[in-house]
Design a protein around this motif. Structure first.
Motif, PDB file in Angstrom:
ATOM      1  N   GLY A  26       0.737  -1.333   0.001  1.00 12.20           N
ATOM      2  CA  GLY A  26      -0.107   0.041  -0.183  1.00 12.20           C
ATOM      3  C   GLY A  26       0.711   1.292   0.098  1.00 12.20           C
ATOM      4  O   GLY A  26       0.289   2.205   0.347  1.00 12.20           O
ATOM      5  N   GLU A  27       2.183   1.238  -0.165  1.00 12.93           N
ATOM      6  CA  GLU A  27       2.984   2.584  -0.220  1.00 12.93           C
ATOM      7  C   GLU A  27       2.557   3.307  -1.275  1.00 12.93           C
ATOM      8  O   GLU A  27       2.750   4.501  -1.375  1.00 12.93           O
ATOM      9  CB  GLU A  27       4.216   2.288  -0.413  1.00 12.93           C
ATOM     10  N   ALA A  28       1.900   2.891  -2.520  1.00 11.96           N
ATOM     11  CA  ALA A  28       1.507   3.712  -3.711  1.00 11.96           C
ATOM     12  C   ALA A  28       0.114   3.681  -3.678  1.00 11.96           C
ATOM     13  O   ALA A  28      -0.447   3.184  -5.034  1.00 11.96           O
ATOM     14  CB  ALA A  28       2.210   3.098  -4.931  1.00 11.96           C
ATOM     15  N   ASP A  29      -0.768   4.035  -3.027  1.00 11.52           N
ATOM     16  CA  ASP A  29      -2.189   3.914  -2.990  1.00 11.52           C
ATOM     17  C   ASP A  29      -2.839   5.408  -3.361  1.00 11.52           C
ATOM     18  O   ASP A  29      -4.123   5.425  -3.247  1.00 11.52           O
ATOM     19  CB  ASP A  29      -2.562   3.546  -1.577  1.00 11.52           C
ATOM     20  N   LYS A  30      -2.054   6.308  -3.459  1.00  7.60           N
ATOM     21  CA  LYS A  30      -2.527   7.464  -4.011  1.00  7.60           C
ATOM     22  C   LYS A  30      -2.382   7.853  -5.345  1.00  7.60           C
ATOM     23  O   LYS A  30      -1.200   8.407  -5.695  1.00  7.60           O
ATOM     24  CB  LYS A  30      -2.074   8.705  -3.060  1.00  7.60           C
ATOM     25  N   GLU A  31      -3.219   7.557  -6.194  1.00  7.97           N
ATOM     26  CA  GLU A  31      -3.190   7.687  -7.904  1.00  7.97           C
ATOM     27  C   GLU A  31      -1.681   7.491  -8.278  1.00  7.97           C
ATOM     28  O   GLU A  31      -1.119   8.618  -8.764  1.00  7.97           O
ATOM     29  CB  GLU A  31      -3.693   9.054  -8.294  1.00  7.97           C
ATOM     30  N   PRO A  32      -1.319   6.319  -8.136  1.00  9.97           N
ATOM     31  CA  PRO A  32       0.162   6.180  -8.419  1.00  9.97           C
ATOM     32  C   PRO A  32       0.469   6.329 -10.003  1.00  9.97           C
ATOM     33  O   PRO A  32      -0.385   6.131 -10.779  1.00  9.97           O
ATOM     34  CB  PRO A  32       0.323   4.645  -8.209  1.00  9.97           C
ATOM     35  N   ILE A  33       1.733   6.782 -10.424  1.00 10.32           N
ATOM     36  CA  ILE A  33       2.033   6.945 -11.732  1.00 10.32           C
ATOM     37  C   ILE A  33       3.524   6.183 -11.744  1.00 10.32           C
ATOM     38  O   ILE A  33       4.241   6.543 -10.735  1.00 10.32           O
ATOM     39  CB  ILE A  33       2.173   8.020 -12.464  1.00 10.32           C
ATOM     40  N   LEU A  52      -0.055  -2.542 -10.337  1.00 10.89           N
ATOM     41  CA  LEU A  52      -0.520  -1.614  -9.796  1.00 10.89           C
ATOM     42  C   LEU A  52      -1.689  -1.054 -10.299  1.00 10.89           C
ATOM     43  O   LEU A  52      -2.629  -0.228 -10.086  1.00 10.89           O
ATOM     44  CB  LEU A  52       0.272  -0.419  -9.257  1.00 10.89           C
ATOM     45  N   GLY A  53      -1.880  -1.447 -11.802  1.00 15.91           N
ATOM     46  CA  GLY A  53      -2.864  -0.708 -12.375  1.00 15.91           C
ATOM     47  C   GLY A  53      -2.752   0.803 -12.656  1.00 15.91           C
ATOM     48  O   GLY A  53      -3.647   1.607 -12.627  1.00 15.91           O
ATOM     49  N   ALA A  54      -1.394   1.052 -12.882  1.00 14.66           N
ATOM     50  CA  ALA A  54      -1.157   2.562 -12.877  1.00 14.66           C
ATOM     51  C   ALA A  54      -0.548   2.812 -14.249  1.00 14.66           C
ATOM     52  O   ALA A  54       0.117   1.879 -14.976  1.00 14.66           O
ATOM     53  CB  ALA A  54       0.008   2.909 -11.866  1.00 14.66           C
ATOM     54  N   PRO A  55      -0.449   3.968 -14.833  1.00 12.56           N
ATOM     55  CA  PRO A  55       0.248   4.554 -16.089  1.00 12.56           C
ATOM     56  C   PRO A  55       1.548   4.349 -15.835  1.00 12.56           C
ATOM     57  O   PRO A  55       2.357   4.339 -14.837  1.00 12.56           O
ATOM     58  CB  PRO A  55      -0.392   5.838 -16.372  1.00 12.56           C
ATOM     59  N   LEU A  56       2.454   4.136 -16.957  1.00 12.89           N
ATOM     60  CA  LEU A  56       3.890   3.888 -17.207  1.00 12.89           C
ATOM     61  C   LEU A  56       4.359   5.134 -17.943  1.00 12.89           C
ATOM     62  O   LEU A  56       3.794   5.218 -18.923  1.00 12.89           O
ATOM     63  CB  LEU A  56       4.298   2.649 -17.581  1.00 12.89           C
ATOM     64  N   ASP A  57       5.495   5.622 -17.524  1.00 14.77           N
ATOM     65  CA  ASP A  57       6.125   6.676 -18.275  1.00 14.77           C
ATOM     66  C   ASP A  57       7.600   6.577 -17.793  1.00 14.77           C
ATOM     67  O   ASP A  57       8.036   5.884 -16.809  1.00 14.77           O
ATOM     68  CB  ASP A  57       5.811   8.101 -18.147  1.00 14.77           C
ATOM     69  N   ILE A  58       8.454   7.127 -18.691  1.00 14.35           N
ATOM     70  CA  ILE A  58      10.019   7.224 -18.447  1.00 14.35           C
ATOM     71  C   ILE A  58       9.980   8.400 -17.401  1.00 14.35           C
ATOM     72  O   ILE A  58       9.404   9.387 -17.638  1.00 14.35           O
ATOM     73  CB  ILE A  58      10.739   7.002 -19.625  1.00 14.35           C
ATOM     74  N   ILE A  59      11.050   8.417 -16.811  1.00 15.96           N
ATOM     75  CA  ILE A  59      11.604   9.827 -15.825  1.00 15.96           C
ATOM     76  C   ILE A  59      13.070   9.841 -16.503  1.00 15.96           C
ATOM     77  O   ILE A  59      13.814   9.301 -16.121  1.00 15.96           O
ATOM     78  CB  ILE A  59      11.543   9.537 -14.402  1.00 15.96           C
ATOM     79  N   ALA A  60      12.973  11.056 -17.573  1.00 13.80           N
ATOM     80  CA  ALA A  60      14.162  11.345 -17.911  1.00 13.80           C
ATOM     81  C   ALA A  60      15.218  12.352 -17.232  1.00 13.80           C
ATOM     82  O   ALA A  60      14.625  13.347 -16.857  1.00 13.80           O
ATOM     83  CB  ALA A  60      13.992  12.069 -19.262  1.00 13.80           C
ATOM     84  N   VAL A  61      16.349  11.825 -16.724  1.00  7.83           N
ATOM     85  CA  VAL A  61      17.150  12.681 -15.986  1.00  7.83           C
ATOM     86  C   VAL A  61      18.508  12.730 -16.577  1.00  7.83           C
ATOM     87  O   VAL A  61      18.902  11.725 -17.321  1.00  7.83           O
ATOM     88  CB  VAL A  61      17.098  12.329 -14.474  1.00  7.83           C
ATOM     89  N   THR A 125       3.660  12.126 -19.324  1.00 10.87           N
ATOM     90  CA  THR A 125       2.693  11.973 -18.194  1.00 10.87           C
ATOM     91  C   THR A 125       3.248  12.733 -17.045  1.00 10.87           C
ATOM     92  O   THR A 125       4.097  12.191 -16.178  1.00 10.87           O
ATOM     93  CB  THR A 125       2.398  10.596 -17.950  1.00 10.87           C
ATOM     94  N   SER A 126       2.482  13.674 -16.558  1.00  8.69           N
ATOM     95  CA  SER A 126       2.933  14.536 -15.105  1.00  8.69           C
ATOM     96  C   SER A 126       2.531  13.718 -14.351  1.00  8.69           C
ATOM     97  O   SER A 126       1.470  13.124 -13.832  1.00  8.69           O
ATOM     98  CB  SER A 126       2.178  16.052 -15.308  1.00  8.69           C
ATOM     99  N   PRO A 127       3.435  13.759 -13.030  1.00  8.19           N
ATOM    100  CA  PRO A 127       3.252  13.094 -11.906  1.00  8.19           C
ATOM    101  C   PRO A 127       2.581  14.285 -10.773  1.00  8.19           C
ATOM    102  O   PRO A 127       2.399  13.955  -9.869  1.00  8.19           O
ATOM    103  CB  PRO A 127       4.563  12.931 -11.381  1.00  8.19           C
ATOM    104  N   ALA A 128       2.371  15.270 -11.264  1.00  6.02           N
ATOM    105  CA  ALA A 128       1.827  16.422 -10.309  1.00  6.02           C
ATOM    106  C   ALA A 128       0.472  15.800  -9.849  1.00  6.02           C
ATOM    107  O   ALA A 128      -0.497  15.636 -10.409  1.00  6.02           O
ATOM    108  CB  ALA A 128       1.396  17.574 -11.207  1.00  6.02           C
ATOM    109  N   GLY A 129       0.471  16.153  -8.278  1.00  7.31           N
ATOM    110  CA  GLY A 129      -0.616  15.688  -7.561  1.00  7.31           C
ATOM    111  C   GLY A 129      -0.749  14.168  -7.282  1.00  7.31           C
ATOM    112  O   GLY A 129      -1.912  13.754  -6.883  1.00  7.31           O
TER     113      GLY A 129
END
Length: 437
Positions: A26-33, A52-61, A125-129
């Motif tokens: 349950g660590e990722a129970d708030k609208e995870p991406i 998780l049934g969550a969207p997937l995107d890359i995080i480019a750094v 896909t933004s992680p905002a919020g």
């Protein structure tokens, strides 16, 4: 030390097991991406996102290497204009702004090239919020994972969870400062390299990353999350627009002196507003050249004109044409927001001020008709007094909220979260359909 035991068959196996652990814990129970580090983190993130049934995107750094000693990181950059600096390295090696910008330009070009390659033109896909679940195939030193966690936070994630199948204990302990939660399936004391814990650790190809991201891409919704060029009061200004699908309204941000669209505090608040179903426009009120003119920084009339122009530009966009608009102002930006609201009372649904200087709006305060919330830190006594006096001049609905023990920048633990909560509640109440301005 030689050994034959392997913890995981391959990245696919590691991802399934990691995803099940996250779903159970349950660590990722708030609208995870799920934000995976390319390339090796993407096959792992692919399975985590499925579980998780969550969207997937890359995080480019990209790391910003010290000139001449590139292995030493001066900081890191991410998409959305995020730049994080290691002030100790920058100051200790006397790196000037010109040299720093040269490194950033080079690294940002490569970052954008790789992001465009992997996403095939799809928007980020933004992680905002949301809860950002940052995933890699393992952690050795932790430098890349640390940059990714900080970038996700700077992009507006309200919670950051770092999730890896295997990692070095020392590195994992150090990363606890950068993530709200660190989840690792195995952390052997005799750790030497990530690949030793996989039976199959073949290199992930660009084509594999592209294919996995393609599997998770759906049809584009009516929302938006993009860098934009705002036309306001005759000038073009850089900005970032986020409009969640089904948004209740939009909020235009007015930053304070010496700040801009990348203000980490405003980005953090904007992320919370996005999570509450509100669109946000963060933009630079001044051009890069104008920013050096201190007179313009405090020209409230000019700033208000540009803020009002940005709101008009926003209402002409298809994503926001039907949505009510509010203003969020910080410091001098609060005065600009109030003047802009007075100039166009029918076009402003609500105003929120964070550590603002509403007194700089002068006699225009009495002309404001938009419900106004003033948020001030309890330890910011001089500004608190100015806000109390300003509230007496505001003739419409208003409220003054004091965050106990907080200073002007709301840097104390939990202070900025409280600001975001108060702002979100105020805007949702006054921007929702049927609300009275």
């Amino acid at each position: 030390m030689a050994f034959t035991q392997r913890a995981f068959d391959d990245r696919d196996d590691a991802g399934r097991r990691l995803g099940r652990r996250l779903a159970r814990g349950g660590e990722a129970d708030k609208e995870p991406i799920v934000l995976a580090l390319p390339r090796g983190g993407v096959p792992v993130g692919h399975r985590v996102a499925e579980e998780l049934g969550a969207p997937l995107d890359i995080i480019a750094v990209r790391k910003l290497g010290l000139p001449g000693h590139e292995e030493l990181a001066m900081g890191a950059i991410g998409e959305g204009g995020v730049r994080i600096l290691n002030d100790e390295v920058v100051r200790g090696h006397a790196v000037g702004e010109e040299a720093l910008q040269a490194v950033e330009r080079s690294e940002r070009a490569e970052l954008e090239r790789r992001a465009a390659l992997f996403r095939e033109g799809r928007p980020r896909t933004s992680p905002a919020g949301r809860t950002a679940v940052v995933v890699d195939d393992g952690v050795a030193t932790g430098s890349t994972a640390r940059a990714a966690c900080r970038v996700a936070r700077a992009q507006g994630a309200v919670r950051v969870v770092l999730a890896v199948p295997v990692g070095a204990p020392t590195a994992l302990r150090s990363l606890a400062r950068d993530a709200d939660e660190v989840v690792c399936l195995t952390a052997p004391e005799w750790f030497q390299a990530v690949g030793e814990w996989y039976a199959d650790f073949a290199q992930t190809t660009d084509e594999e990353v592209i294919g996995l991201l393609r599997e998770h891409s759906g049809p584009a919704g009516p929302g938006a999350d993009a860098e934009v060029e705002v036309e306001a009061a005759g000038v073009r200004l850089e900005g970032h627009l986020t409009v969640p699908e089904g948004a209740l309204g939009t909020v235009v941000f007015a930053h304070g002196s010496g700040s801009g669209r990348h203000s980490p505090r405003n980005v953090r608040v904007a992320g919370a507003l996005n999570g509450a179903g509100l669109g946000t426009l963060l933009f630079d009120l001044l051009t890069e050249e104008e920013g050096d003119d201190r007179g313009l920084v405090f020209d409230i009339r000019l700033l208000a004109e540009r803020l009002r122009g940005a709101a008009e530009w926003l209402r002409a966009r298809p994503e926001a044409a039907h949505l009510p608009t509010g203003y969020f102002g910080a410091s001098t930006g609060a005065a600009a927001a109030l003047v802009a609201a007075a100039d166009a009372p029918s076009g402003t649904a609500a105003v929120v001020s964070r550590g603002g200087r509403p007194d700089l709006a002068g006699a225009r305060l009495a002309e404001v008709r938009a419900p106004t919330l003033l948020i001030v830190g309890g330890a910011d006594t001089a500004v608190l007094d100015l806000n109390r006096r300003a509230q007496e001049e505001i003739a419409c609905e208003s409220a003054l909220e004091v965050v106990p023990g907080s200073g002007h920048l709301f840097e104390e633990p939990g202070a900025l979260d409280r600001v975001a909560e108060l702002a979100a509640d105020w805007f949702v109440r006054h921007l929702r359909p049927g609300a009275e301005a």
